[in-house]
Design a protein around this motif. Sequence first.
Motif, PDB file in Angstrom:
ATOM      1  N   LEU A 162     -74.185 -16.962 -33.581  1.00  0.00           N
ATOM      2  CA  LEU A 162     -73.915 -16.583 -34.957  1.00  0.00           C
ATOM      3  C   LEU A 162     -73.438 -17.782 -35.754  1.00  0.00           C
ATOM      4  O   LEU A 162     -72.885 -18.716 -35.196  1.00  0.00           O
ATOM      5  N   PRO A 199     -70.974 -28.179 -38.404  1.00  0.00           N
ATOM      6  CA  PRO A 199     -70.845 -26.719 -38.416  1.00  0.00           C
ATOM      7  C   PRO A 199     -71.833 -26.028 -37.471  1.00  0.00           C
ATOM      8  O   PRO A 199     -71.633 -24.882 -37.093  1.00  0.00           O
ATOM      9  N   PRO A 250     -65.397 -24.814 -38.077  1.00  0.00           N
ATOM     10  CA  PRO A 250     -65.094 -25.641 -36.911  1.00  0.00           C
ATOM     11  C   PRO A 250     -64.948 -27.112 -37.304  1.00  0.00           C
ATOM     12  O   PRO A 250     -65.443 -27.542 -38.342  1.00  0.00           O
ATOM     13  N   PRO A 289     -70.890 -19.877 -38.174  1.00  0.00           N
ATOM     14  CA  PRO A 289     -69.425 -19.918 -38.065  1.00  0.00           C
ATOM     15  C   PRO A 289     -68.739 -19.104 -39.158  1.00  0.00           C
ATOM     16  O   PRO A 289     -69.334 -18.788 -40.181  1.00  0.00           O
ATOM     17  N   ASP A 290     -67.500 -18.787 -38.893  1.00  0.00           N
ATOM     18  CA  ASP A 290     -66.641 -18.101 -39.842  1.00  0.00           C
ATOM     19  C   ASP A 290     -66.266 -19.086 -40.954  1.00  0.00           C
ATOM     20  O   ASP A 290     -65.712 -20.145 -40.688  1.00  0.00           O
ATOM     21  N   ASP A 317     -62.635 -20.185 -41.196  1.00  0.00           N
ATOM     22  CA  ASP A 317     -62.100 -21.021 -40.135  1.00  0.00           C
ATOM     23  C   ASP A 317     -63.225 -21.929 -39.638  1.00  0.00           C
ATOM     24  O   ASP A 317     -63.691 -21.795 -38.531  1.00  0.00           O
TER      25      ASP A 317
END
Lengths: 327, 336, 314
Positions: free
Chosen positions: B276, B288, B284, B278-279, B282
Amino acid sequence: MSEQKDVLLRVDGLKMYFPITQGIVVQRHVGDVKAVDGLTFDIHQGETLGLVGESGCGKSTTGRAILQLYKPTAGQVIFEGEDITAMRGESLRKMRRRMQMIFQDPYASLNPRMTVGNIVSEPLEVHSLFNGKERREKVKELLDVVGLNPYFVNRYPHEFSGGQRQRIGVARALALNPDFIVCDEPISALDVSIQAQVINLLEDLQQEFGLTYLFIAHDLSVVRHISDRIAVMYLGKLVELTTRDELYANPMHPYSQALLSAVPIPDPVVEEKRQRVILEGDVPSPANPPKGCNFCTRCPKAFEPCYETEPEFKEIESGHWVACHLY
Amino acid sequence: MARLLEVNNLRTQFFTQDGVVNAVNGISYTLDEGETLGIVGESGCGKSVGVMSLIKLIPTPPGKIVEGSVIFNGENLIDMSDGEIRSVRGNKIGMIFQDPMTSLNPVLTIGRQIQEALELHMGMDKAQSKARAIELLELVGIPSAADRINDYPHQFSGGMRQRVMIAIGLSCNPQLLIADEPTTALDVTIQAQIVDLVKKLRDDLGMAIIWITHDLGVVAGLADRMLVMYAGMIVEEAPVKELYANPSHPYTVGLLGSLPRLDQVSGEKLDSIEGLPPDLIDLPKGCPFHARCKYRIEKCFTENPPLKTIGVGHKAACWIDVTKDPITTERPYQEV
Amino acid sequence: MAVKAIPHAKIKKPRTMWGDVVLRFSQNLPAMMGLIVVIGLYAVALLAPILVTTNYTAIDLDNVRSAPSLVHYLGTDELGRDVYSRVVWAARSAAFVSIFVPALSLSLGLFFGIIAGYVGGWVDTIVMRLGDILFAFPGLLFVFFIAATIKPAILLWVKGIGLTEFAKQGFVDYIVVFTALSLVGWPGLARLVRGQFLTLRNREFVLAAEAIGVSQWRIALKHILPNAMTPVIVVVSGGIGGTIAAETSLSFLGIGLQPPNPSWGQMISDYYIYWRNTELWPLLFIPSIILVVIILAFTFVGDGLHEALNPYLD
């Protein structure tokens, strides 16, 4: 004899009309929405039959009527020699173990108030398969099969992404170990990269469990990828049915031709050279289909008989069925 | 051709209960007059927010453009007051949206909705704006336009409504037309009609277009240049043919591999991207895309690669070269 | 297999729906204040025998129409009854009303709503037309009608089965008021539940349950009902304030709770003659203020729930 054995499911003259009524106290029947208007086709053991068409053509209704989620207005659905449209109550409930469905919208098709574990174990529960501990093991096994972490059993659907939710739906459909699964646009609500994951999963499962699919979709590229044979539907009727490669190499019905030419290809070099058949206008209402051929109002090749008589759905070449006056 | 639009380091964030959503994270690109730019990416990649930020059409609060400039015809749109930007929107910059059902007001006639912008921006009187509205409806291929001008939106089909939206988008002869997934809600035969129409109008009227989509197929035959977005960043930029022929970011490679093609014999499995996105609350550290990337190396975990030129008009934000470097991991993604 | 942890790939710590609701509710100041008042009401109702030592029916003829004092904190009325103890015991009536009427309306509403929404056909027609008839009456007028007609019948029946003592203590009054208010309350709820059922039964997860072979009643109770409850909770909680007001109106008009049962409505009715009396005005003023505060509190709690549940109302 062998050919007879091959047929897992036969749909014969299937019609699904939704009545239009008027009046407040006494409801008068003033017409019908002819969502599905006389379909006849076979689904062979172990194959994937793609059913394509645009929104409102009745393809989803067909899937639901085959599974008896709607009571068909007319016609038969024969599963391994038994007419399931005649079944009621307990015998139909038993039959449901053999045929399942994967739904389009992974957000709407999971009960938001049930945990993943409960959703996947419900089919086992209502058919009294396994007991407590075995059932929990089976649920974990199913989640593992569809590529979800079994650790998630106690979570609720809203905690998952669309693709993961669709996997939960697949696990639920697999729980009863069915022979036949209707996949009702299972990927159209998902993002491109996630679509491919789900397509691959469905293909893997088919191989592993020997499943037969009716794959309903509006995306011809996806249908071409996953299907063995493809049926094209327009306004409640089948217009063409043949093997995948034959349909793409030699589409006979003008609607199939237009549909194929409208699909964009992710390659600018190819796109530059393509000639499109652009259809004029919109699909007529299924409550008031045109006289003659349903496609006559938009067909670039329509001639006199098309406005008068309905073309018969007939086998033009071996295994290639078309409903068109041109042939 | 002359430069029409220059976006510099645009950054948009949403301040929500759960934290700051980094929707657009410093994107820069340019657009020439009459050029068609395709922006592709999956849901939540910031492609829509990024373009809506250009004309300050994001809900504020919670949204906020925190950094960057948008130079359109030599003026910075970000510094404009609400009144000033309104005189640009729908005038020099036209818009069409995804859902033709909800972007038309159901209680006003089609004619009124087209005339609105004409009277507001072009200072036309009722008679002039009506004549122009009919002309526009004819332009977008609505039969018997003079009669249909008095109809309400529900009397039109989805495809016809999208034509009306295009007429509204084009009403003030914009220099730039922003199209936000205008064919996503439509059937494939209707989509073909609309794409065909937009191409024809572009050739006749010569406006620049930004076409936002998740469908790499639709833009292939339409765009001159493409941007690929992921996690609010531009990961690849290239002329359209170059992008499809030599995709250079592993994400673009993955997207193209995920798409079954109508003109190709299948049988092989699709080369999907695992996992999926990333959020955005938050994000990374590092690149990404590294959590889903088959080509990743140590560096990808710690440093986010800049968008650097790798060919003529071709830029990619990646530490490795997908044409030469090996796949380092077959199954990059692990759920925790 | 060793799982290599990728920090951002994990799913965030789950938040349950009810956890979310509690969080949002607690951030709503009026709702929290309302909740404190409501809890206070139930505490007073529960602790009435401890808070009050004087019997609220006791008549102190030495102190008739006395001003507030240390013996009678809020003074006495023209019969020498202690107003403070009446006010406190009336809280019990209000608490009863706020629990039993919604509970009874909800049960009736759910029962008829589920029947109408799930069975459909002529059952639906009959239930909904019955509801329409009840709906068509002006609420209060209908309550008058019921209080006037069914009360004698219930009294006769209760006495008939030998519960004379029960009848004397005024329990019948409660039953009449609860029944009357619930009968007015359920059609709206039934209509809501039915609407929810009609919408939800076409949702894909219900079709999915059907495809699995789940029985009709299990679908109704396990799949549809839990999803139908959110708006029902909002409507029921929002209506409690109004229910208390309705009971007060009935009692004010003398057809609700009868003496000796205490009720703020009755007190307002008894004491409204003192509204310009320089000494005895608290007799009217105190129950009125309490009533207003309680109704507002319930309304705030209802609004708070509505807002807290709003993201889940689709």
